[in-house]
Design an enzyme around this catalytic site. Structure first.
Site, mmCIF file in Angstrom:
data_model
loop_
_atom_site.group_PDB
_atom_site.id
_atom_site.type_symbol
_atom_site.label_atom_id
_atom_site.label_comp_id
_atom_site.label_asym_id
_atom_site.label_seq_id
_atom_site.Cartn_x
_atom_site.Cartn_y
_atom_site.Cartn_z
ATOM 1 N N THR A 60 0.734 -1.169 0.154
ATOM 2 C CA THR A 60 -0.056 -0.157 0.087
ATOM 3 C C THR A 60 0.962 1.309 0.155
ATOM 4 O O THR A 60 0.742 2.331 -0.668
ATOM 5 C CB THR A 60 -0.942 0.130 1.126
ATOM 6 O OG1 THR A 60 -1.653 -1.125 1.194
ATOM 7 C CG2 THR A 60 -1.840 1.310 1.238
ATOM 8 N N ASN A 76 -5.498 -8.948 -8.290
ATOM 9 C CA ASN A 76 -5.512 -9.736 -7.109
ATOM 10 C C ASN A 76 -6.872 -10.433 -6.863
ATOM 11 O O ASN A 76 -6.978 -11.412 -6.014
ATOM 12 C CB ASN A 76 -5.554 -8.843 -5.813
ATOM 13 C CG ASN A 76 -6.281 -7.610 -5.894
ATOM 14 O OD1 ASN A 76 -6.210 -6.665 -6.813
ATOM 15 N ND2 ASN A 76 -6.942 -6.931 -4.926
ATOM 16 N N CYS A 97 -9.624 -6.710 1.119
ATOM 17 C CA CYS A 97 -10.158 -5.423 1.489
ATOM 18 C C CYS A 97 -11.747 -5.394 1.469
ATOM 19 O O CYS A 97 -12.300 -4.528 2.077
ATOM 20 C CB CYS A 97 -9.396 -4.458 0.537
ATOM 21 S SG CYS A 97 -7.704 -4.499 0.591
HETATM 22 N N1 PLP Z 1 -1.755 -4.303 -4.379
HETATM 23 C C1 PLP Z 1 -2.226 -5.196 -4.673
HETATM 24 C C2 PLP Z 1 -2.451 -5.768 -6.106
HETATM 25 C C3 PLP Z 1 -2.587 -6.371 -3.508
HETATM 26 O O1 PLP Z 1 -3.223 -7.338 -3.804
HETATM 27 C C4 PLP Z 1 -2.326 -5.743 -2.211
HETATM 28 C C5 PLP Z 1 -2.864 -6.526 -0.938
HETATM 29 O O2 PLP Z 1 -3.724 -7.259 -1.058
HETATM 30 C C6 PLP Z 1 -1.738 -4.495 -2.266
HETATM 31 C C7 PLP Z 1 -1.518 -3.725 -3.180
HETATM 32 C C8 PLP Z 1 -1.452 -3.974 -0.631
HETATM 33 O O3 PLP Z 1 -0.354 -4.513 -0.072
HETATM 34 P P1 PLP Z 1 -0.264 -4.503 1.452
HETATM 35 O O4 PLP Z 1 -1.092 -5.439 1.992
HETATM 36 O O5 PLP Z 1 1.475 -4.773 1.432
HETATM 37 O O6 PLP Z 1 -0.420 -3.089 2.078
#
Ligand code: PLP
Length: 385
Positions: free
Chosen positions: A70, A153, A327
């Site tokens: 993130t 994702n 999320c």
């Molecule tokens: N980007 C994608 C495609 C993700 O799947 C995720 C987490 O699920 C993130 C960003 C965020 O990563 P983090 O959980 O390390 O903040």
């Protein structure tokens, strides 16, 4: 328990924990300190940076450690767009795809709300792919940055990143890709991909939660988001998470060393699982691209159910998976990814994602496919009763 939710997170690998342990205990120094403990920590951090750079095919100075995917996405999208706007206020647009993770999408919306940017959203086709034509139509002389994820994702669709990056860069527009889900499964050489910035998260790879990396090419200007002591070459202040960086570097190196063989093995298992599920569940729909997809993700809609009910029933049967992205889990709203791909809201609400880590086995997937057939069957029967 059969854990099929690796796209949400993975446990820390034993080798990763072993590599981290000294920096959580005896070698606890602050890398900025000018004594032997500090120097040991600085040297571990430098080694971790060099190892990440080795996997990405870049220079160590192009690697910034962050607190996760993130933060890496926020730093790339806001940092690059704001730096370009500061040089020339005419750069006031950002381009993102319609299927980005909220870390990218909300960063773009922040630029819109507080910095006068317009956000151009590139549509995807029914498989979740951004076509080069669609991206080309969205790029303008005022575009400060384009960001299209490497792999999705929720449905696992892989984007033609090299082609998209080439298009943007031909117009002098920096191109960022969120490679959080791709890391460990797809090649990550930034020169071959041709990207200017790339985000990775440690906890999807067997490193701890709260570790991440942003690659930023050479002289690309980037405005820091976190101000302070000027660590990470001024890009990300704050005492570095030395153990997290060492863990991420270890996990990334391990994941990339056997990447092609692992991808081949898991892709074969995934395809068998997809066939079994489509056979066991009449009317099931595979979501995402049929071939250009992550080895580790099989995602479906099961019309006549709700994703959450399938999830609960599967958990009762010992199979853990996800009804959408982590999320979005728990919210009733249909997945914006699936609606962008053209699914009706009622169908999108029936989405279930199965995602695998490197230890997945054929036996587990055979058992899981049977459980899916039973779970969906019983929910549909109850629904009709
Ligand atoms: N980007 C994608 C495609 C993700 O799947 C995720 C987490 O699920 C993130 C960003 C965020 O990563 P983090 O959980 O390390 O903040």
């Amino acid at each position: 328990m059969i854990f099929l939710d690796a796209a949400a997170t993975t446990p820390v690998r034993r080798e990763v924990l072993d590599a981290m342990w000294p920096y959580l205990t005896g070698e606890f120094g602050n890398p900025s300190s000018h004594h032997s403990l500090g120097e040991a920590a600085a040297s571990a951090l430098a080694d971790a940076r060099a190892a990440v750079a080795g996997v990405l095919g870049c220079r160590p100075g192009e690697v910034t450690f962050t607190s996760g995917g993130t933060e890496a996405d926020n730093l790339a999208v806001k940092g690059i767009a704001l730096a370009r706007q500061a040089v020339d206020p005419r750069f006031n647009r950002v381009v993102i795809s319609a299927v980005e993770h909220p870390a990218v999408e909300e960063s773009a919306r922040y630029l819109e709300r507080f910095h006068g940017f317009a956000v151009d959203v590139v549509p995807v086709d029914g498989t979740g792919r951004v076509t080069p034509e669609a991206l080309a139509a969205a790029l303008r002389p005022e575009t400060a940055l384009a960001s299209v994820m490497y792999a999705n994702n929720e449905v696992g669709t892989v984007q033609p990143v090299a082609r998209l990056a080439e298009l943007a860069r031909a117009q002098g527009i920096p191109f960022h890709t969120d490679a959080v889900q791709a890391a460990g499964w797809l090649p990550l050489d930034v020169k071959i991909l041709g990207v200017d910035a790339l985000s990775i998260s440690g906890h999807k790879l067997g490193a701890p939660k709260g570790s991440g990396v942003l690659y930023v090419r050479g002289r690309t200007r980037i405005e820091p988001l976190v101000h302070g002591g000027g660590q990470e070459r001024g890009r990300r202040s704050g005492t570095e998470n030395v153990a997290g960086a060492v863990g991420l570097a270890t996990a990334l190196t391990l994941a990339q060393s056997g990447q092609q063989q692992l991808a081949d093995r898991v892709s074969t298992l995934r395809d068998g699982f997809i066939r079994e599920v489509l056979r066991a569940v009449p009317g099931a729909v595979l979501t995402g691209h049929p071939t250009e997809r992550l080895p580790s993700v099989a995602s479906f809609c099961f019309p006549g159910t709700s994703g959450e009910s399938v999830l609960l029933e599967l958990e009762r049967q010992g199979v853990v998976c996800s009804s959408g992205s982590a999320c979005a889990a728990g919210s009733d709203a249909p997945s914006p990814v699936l609606t962008a791909m053209g699914f009706e809201a009622e169908v999108a609400q029936t989405a279930v994602r199965f995602s695998f880590d490197s230890t997945v086995s054929g036996d587990d997937l055979a058992a899981a496919a049977k459980a899916v057939g039973a779970a969906v069957g019983s929910i549909r029967t109850l629904g009709r009763a």
